[in-house]
Design an enzyme around this catalytic site. Structure first.
Site, PDB file in Angstrom:
ATOM      1  N   ARG A  99       0.881  -1.184   0.000  1.00 22.58           N
ATOM      2  CA  ARG A  99       0.000   0.000   0.000  1.00 22.58           C
ATOM      3  C   ARG A  99       0.905   1.217   0.000  1.00 22.58           C
ATOM      4  NH1 ARG A  99      -5.322   1.317   3.432  1.00 22.58           N
ATOM      5  NH2 ARG A  99      -6.079   0.121   1.663  1.00 22.58           N
ATOM      6  N   ASP A 147     -17.143   7.345  -1.685  1.00 14.96           N
ATOM      7  CA  ASP A 147     -15.885   7.167  -0.946  1.00 14.96           C
ATOM      8  C   ASP A 147     -15.579   8.511  -0.282  1.00 14.96           C
ATOM      9  OD1 ASP A 147     -13.407   6.335  -0.014  1.00 14.96           O
ATOM     10  OD2 ASP A 147     -12.420   6.353  -1.980  1.00 14.96           O
ATOM     11  N   HIS A 170      -7.090   1.245  -6.666  1.00 10.98           N
ATOM     12  CA  HIS A 170      -7.318   0.334  -5.537  1.00 10.98           C
ATOM     13  C   HIS A 170      -7.988  -0.933  -6.102  1.00 10.98           C
ATOM     14  CE1 HIS A 170      -7.689  -1.116  -1.610  1.00 10.98           C
ATOM     15  NE2 HIS A 170      -8.557  -0.286  -1.072  1.00 10.98           N
ATOM     16  N   CYS A 173     -16.352   1.852   0.024  1.00 12.16           N
ATOM     17  CA  CYS A 173     -15.197   0.981   0.286  1.00 12.16           C
ATOM     18  C   CYS A 173     -14.799   0.990   1.760  1.00 12.16           C
ATOM     19  CB  CYS A 173     -14.020   1.390  -0.589  1.00 12.16           C
ATOM     20  SG  CYS A 173     -13.545   3.116  -0.371  1.00 12.16           S
ATOM     21  N   GLN A 222      -9.966  -3.625  -4.015  1.00 13.80           N
ATOM     22  CA  GLN A 222     -11.268  -3.136  -3.564  1.00 13.80           C
ATOM     23  C   GLN A 222     -12.316  -3.328  -4.655  1.00 13.80           C
ATOM     24  OE1 GLN A 222     -12.017  -1.511  -0.449  1.00 13.80           O
ATOM     25  NE2 GLN A 222     -14.040  -2.019  -1.225  1.00 13.80           N
ATOM     26  N   ARG A 261     -13.561  -8.581   0.774  1.00 13.05           N
ATOM     27  CA  ARG A 261     -12.127  -8.305   0.600  1.00 13.05           C
ATOM     28  C   ARG A 261     -11.340  -9.558   0.960  1.00 13.05           C
ATOM     29  NH1 ARG A 261     -10.124  -3.129   0.990  1.00 13.05           N
ATOM     30  NH2 ARG A 261      -8.169  -4.133   0.362  1.00 13.05           N
TER      31      ARG A 261
END
Ligand code: CP
Ligand code: NVA
Length: 300
Positions: A103, A217, A130, A257, A133, A285
């Site tokens: 990340r 988001d 991402h 998310c 996700q 996830r």
């Protein structure tokens, strides 16, 4: 040749569905308590330049359930590019572990890890994308809606990393994507110029009309904290609240998310309401990333 998962474009359409199929099987096994130690004795290095709840816990738990082991490397541990160059970190990790998940801030960091590592590298979020996700989200949509055929997804808010991955996914998979952002906060132009099924607007009501999925988001992503106050004003018209949803389809689903900034991009009554599937996304996830890890390790 080893494969990496850095952006949605790293997978072809049929490969995305292969990963979904495997995730479905792994999820069933886990629910029934059937052991599935497919990555026995494998090790995952998890490199973090930014904070995380879901990504860290789901990758680590996933690796445990697959019979392997995960090592958490906090931002202060490696200090990518400061204590050691990114290529050197990749070359070291390749001698010890079997997969890297990272990340990062700059997308180039995860690209440089992948370029230099001899093992698969997974993007656990960069400033650009991402993809884990979006894989979990689209898998969740297939569970609730049966498939991605004839699906319209409305993304309301900031044209950020999550939004970019949706644009890429829509180009690959063909679902319709309506994106409502304030002017100047659109997703990456490189992505939208190639998209065929994407409509950009500055009107949230326009975007959510006829949408099966309404997604939002945070307005300020990790690394943009300094802009948070300014963004609160710019984005206030883009909140997902019950007034906006009066124009939504009756059977719409709400996705996010997470982490959510309740009272900013989404209200409590919407995120906790009957249309919300945000915790199904969070659960998935786990299953989708187990599938991605197995797919990358077994196929190549
Ligand atoms: N959605 C997501 O990636 O959550 P974290 O930032 O907590 O990992
Ligand atoms: N766009 C958000 C997603 C967090 C999972 C961020 O980058 O902070």
């Amino acid at each position: 040749m080893k494969r990496d998962f850095l952006t949605m474009e790293c997978l072809k359409k049929n490969e995305i569905f292969e990963v979904f199929e495997l995730a479905k099987k792994l999820k069933e096994s886990q629910k029934k308590g059937i052991e599935h130690r497919i990555l026995k004795d494998k090790t995952l290095a998890m490199v973090f330049e930014k904070p995380s709840l879901r990504t860290r816990v789901t990758f680590e738990t996933g690796m445990t359930q697959l019979g392997g082991h995960a090592i958490y490397l906090a931002p202060a541990d490696i200090q990518l590019g400061k204590r050691e160059s990114v290529p050197d970190a990749a070359l070291n990790l390749s001698r010890w572990v079997d997969i890297i998940m990272a990340r990062v801030f700059a997308h180039k960091t995860v690209e440089d890890l992948a370029k230099n590592a001899t093992i698969p590298v997974i993007n656990g979020l960069s400033d650009l994308e991402h993809p884990c996700q979006i894989m979990a989200d689209l898998f969740t949509v297939t569970e609730h809606k049966g498939s991605l055929e004839n699906i319209t997804l409305a993304f309301v808010g900031d044209g950020n990393n999550v939004c970019n991955s949706f644009v890429a996914a829509s180009t690959i998979l063909g679902f319709r994507l309506h994106i409502a952002t304030p002017a100047g906060y659109e997703p990456e132009r490189n992505y939208t110029v190639r998209a065929k099924n994407v409509v950009l607007t500055n009107e949230p009501r326009e975007a959510i009309r006829n949408a099966d999925i309404i997604y939002t988001d945070v307005w300020a992503s990790m690394g943009q904290e300094i802009e948070a106050e300014k963004r609160k004003k710019t984005f206030s018209r883009f909140q997902i609240n019950s007034d906006l949803l009066r124009d939504a389809k009756e059977d719409h689903l709400i996705m996010h998310c997470l982490p959510a900034h309740r009272g900013e991009e989404i209200t409590d009554e919407v995120i906790d309401g009957p249309h919300s599937i945000v915790f199904d996304e969070a659960e998935n996830r786990l299953h989708i990333q187990k599938s991605i890890m197995v797919w990358l390790c077994q196929k190549y």
